[in-house]
Write an enzyme that holds these catalytic residues in place. Structure first.
Site, PDB file in Angstrom:
ATOM      1  N   LYS A 116       0.813  -1.219   0.000  1.00  0.00           N
ATOM      2  CA  LYS A 116       0.000   0.000   0.000  1.00  0.00           C
ATOM      3  C   LYS A 116       0.851   1.277   0.000  1.00  0.00           C
ATOM      4  O   LYS A 116       0.360   2.349  -0.344  1.00  0.00           O
ATOM      5  CB  LYS A 116      -0.957  -0.001   1.181  1.00  0.00           C
ATOM      6  CG  LYS A 116      -1.926  -1.167   1.115  1.00  0.00           C
ATOM      7  CD  LYS A 116      -3.248  -0.895   1.777  1.00  0.00           C
ATOM      8  CE  LYS A 116      -4.275  -1.945   1.418  1.00  0.00           C
ATOM      9  NZ  LYS A 116      -3.852  -3.326   1.725  1.00  0.00           N
TER      10      LYS A 116
HETATM   11  C1  LIG Z   1      -4.432  -4.463   0.986  1.00  0.00           C
HETATM   12  C2  LIG Z   1      -3.639  -5.704   0.884  1.00  0.00           C
HETATM   13  C3  LIG Z   1      -3.945  -6.725  -0.048  1.00  0.00           C
HETATM   14  C4  LIG Z   1      -5.137  -6.643  -0.970  1.00  0.00           C
HETATM   15  O1  LIG Z   1      -4.968  -5.716  -1.988  1.00  0.00           O
HETATM   16  P1  LIG Z   1      -6.234  -5.202  -2.810  1.00  0.00           P
HETATM   17  O2  LIG Z   1      -5.736  -4.176  -3.730  1.00  0.00           O
HETATM   18  O3  LIG Z   1      -7.186  -4.651  -1.778  1.00  0.00           O
HETATM   19  O4  LIG Z   1      -6.812  -6.385  -3.506  1.00  0.00           O
HETATM   20  C5  LIG Z   1      -3.128  -7.843  -0.115  1.00  0.00           C
HETATM   21  N1  LIG Z   1      -2.088  -7.991   0.725  1.00  0.00           N
HETATM   22  C6  LIG Z   1      -1.758  -7.037   1.638  1.00  0.00           C
HETATM   23  C7  LIG Z   1      -0.612  -7.288   2.543  1.00  0.00           C
HETATM   24  C8  LIG Z   1      -2.514  -5.868   1.746  1.00  0.00           C
HETATM   25  O5  LIG Z   1      -2.179  -4.952   2.684  1.00  0.00           O
END
Ligand SMILES: *Cc1c(COP(=O)(O)O)cnc(C)c1O
Length: 435
Positions: A107
């Site tokens: 993120k």
């Molecule tokens: C948010 C997140 C995901 C999922 O990603 P999306 O874009 O919401 O599908 C997967 N793994 C981790 C570690 C995350 O923080």
């Protein structure tokens, strides 16, 4: 580039407007009116390009004139200053490690880019903005870190008291500078409700510029397409097809990949890999989309029962189930299967998967044909963020990355508020007087 709302394709918004609003007034998601086709020259240069260069070349089509080219270049260089290596795990299988950013989760990529864009817009408008963000753990720290020290922007994080992990709480509460953490005596849903009420409050909106930093912001989605280009640049698959498996929750990461493919990136197929929250794999199988309440798993950042980016996936394929099937396979796994593969891959290859990446690995292996294909799975979090689960499974101690170690030693700083709106409003009004 102009954007429409997925609820009304007639309306048009510029990039700046879409980023500041986050969500269209009719509650639809912003979506570009056309997908730019990248030139042959771009793809020829790709293997030599850095992530920052790729980001700039792709982003300029989406940003248009709302950010000057020199500002955009600077943003990309500042934001993508950490490695995103493609690591070989076994024959024909590669891990794209997206967790080397400041908060050790993928993120960071989207949150940092969005924060710099909002910083530029705050400067253009010469007004201070206050970002409110509710978090169940990871999003808050990635967003706050992206805004840390950005002039003209204050960030207020709301998190549920006692319901985030120790490492996550330390990440949220030790940043200082323009970041404040509010510890809410309630649940994550209470935090989210408080943020929504604050945006709807007329009194507050006349006294301060409140903005959201939620995950559906177009400026968070867009940079999630850049690293797919970068992965293929590193892979240099000459005579083989490439398939990519994406561990998914809200499907922003996968949507970024689909965007890259539609811009011309030669990815043969994606795998939408899920845990027991499997509404999208179910949709791929049956053609029926049935959102559900989420269930808790060890890959908790993917515990989403009604993924918000599904609408954008539908938009990319004009709601045509058969067309989606040409580009995406689905797969889902239980916690037991996830733990089993983490242990196996560690034993056989010496590679430590986090629970999210493990789901991605499993999805990849389900579909990969090693004779004619190379496979990439996305590793979305540093295993140390899920220390207890990972150590229990691999029966070995994990090394904690320097950044996480540092914030474990810092002093926690938070303000406790009640879950009723009056507590938040009183706090915000006091802030609006402090300049
Ligand atoms: C948010 C997140 C995901 C999922 O990603 P999306 O874009 O919401 O599908 C997967 N793994 C981790 C570690 C995350 O923080």
């Amino acid at each position: 580039m102009k954007y429409f709302s997925t609820n009304n394709k007639e309306l048009r918004y510029g990039f700046k407007d879409a980023v500041i609003k986050g969500l269209a007034p009719d509650k639809g998601l912003f979506f570009p009116v056309s997908i730019p086709q990248l030139s042959k020259a771009f793809f020829e240069k790709l293997p030599q390009m850095s992530l920052a260069q790729i980001g700039f070349e792709v982003a300029k089509h989406f940003v248009g004139e709302d950010i000057s080219q020199s500002d955009l270049k600077n943003i990309c260089e500042e934001v993508f200053n950490f490695p995103i290596p493609l690591v070989k795990v076994e024959d024909s299988v590669y891990s794209l490690e997206l967790f080397h950013g400041p908060t050790c989760a993928f993120k960071d990529v989207g949150a940092r880019f969005m924060s710099r864009c909002l910083g530029v817009f705050a400067k253009q408008n010469k007004e201070e903005v206050t970002i409110l963000v509710a978090t169940s753990g990871d999003t808050g720290s990635a967003v706050a870190n992206g805004f840390l020290g950005v002039k003209g922007v204050k960030v207020i994080i709301l998190y549920p008291k006692g319901k985030v992990s120790k490492i996550q709480e330390q990440q949220l509460t030790t940043m200082g500078q323009n970041i404040t953490a509010l510890e809410v005596e309630g649940t994550f849903d209470d935090c989210q409700a408080l943020v929504k009420k604050a945006f709807a409050d007329k009194d507050l909106s006349t006294k301060m510029n409140l903005t959201s930093a939620n995950s559906i912001n177009i400026a968070r989605l867009l940079p999630q397409s850049f690293y797919y280009f970068y992965a293929l640049a590193q892979l240099q698959a000459k005579d083989k097809d490439v398939i990519v498996s994406v561990p998914s929750g809200n499907y922003g990461n996968l949507t970024g990949g689909l965007l890259a493919k539609q811009m011309g990136l030669p990815i043969k197929k994606f795998v939408a890999s899920a845990n027991r929250n499997k509404v999208v794999p179910d949709y791929l199988e049956s053609g029926l989309y049935e959102p559900k309440a989420s269930v808790q798993t060890i890959s908790n950042a993917m515990d989403v029962g009604a993924p918000s980016n599904f609408e954008r996936m539908m938009e990319l394929y004009q709601n045509e189930h058969v067309d989606i099937l040409k580009d995406i396979n689905g797969a889902w796994y239980s916690d037991k299967e996830t733990e089993k593969i983490m242990a196996e891959v560690y034993k056989k290859e010496g590679y430590i998967l986090d629970p999210h990446g493990a789901v991605g690995y499993l999805g990849l292996k389900k579909y990969l044909d090693k004779k004619s294909e190379l496979g990439i799975f996305l590793e979305t979090a540093h295993p140390a963020k899920f220390k207890d689960t990972v150590e229990k499974v691999i029966k070995s101690e994990l090394e904690i990355p320097e950044y996480l170690k540092q914030c474990l030693n810092k002093e926690k700083n938070s303000i406790i508020i009640g879950k009723e709106f009056a507590s938040l409003k009183t706090y915000l009004l006091k802030q609006s007087l402090v300049k």
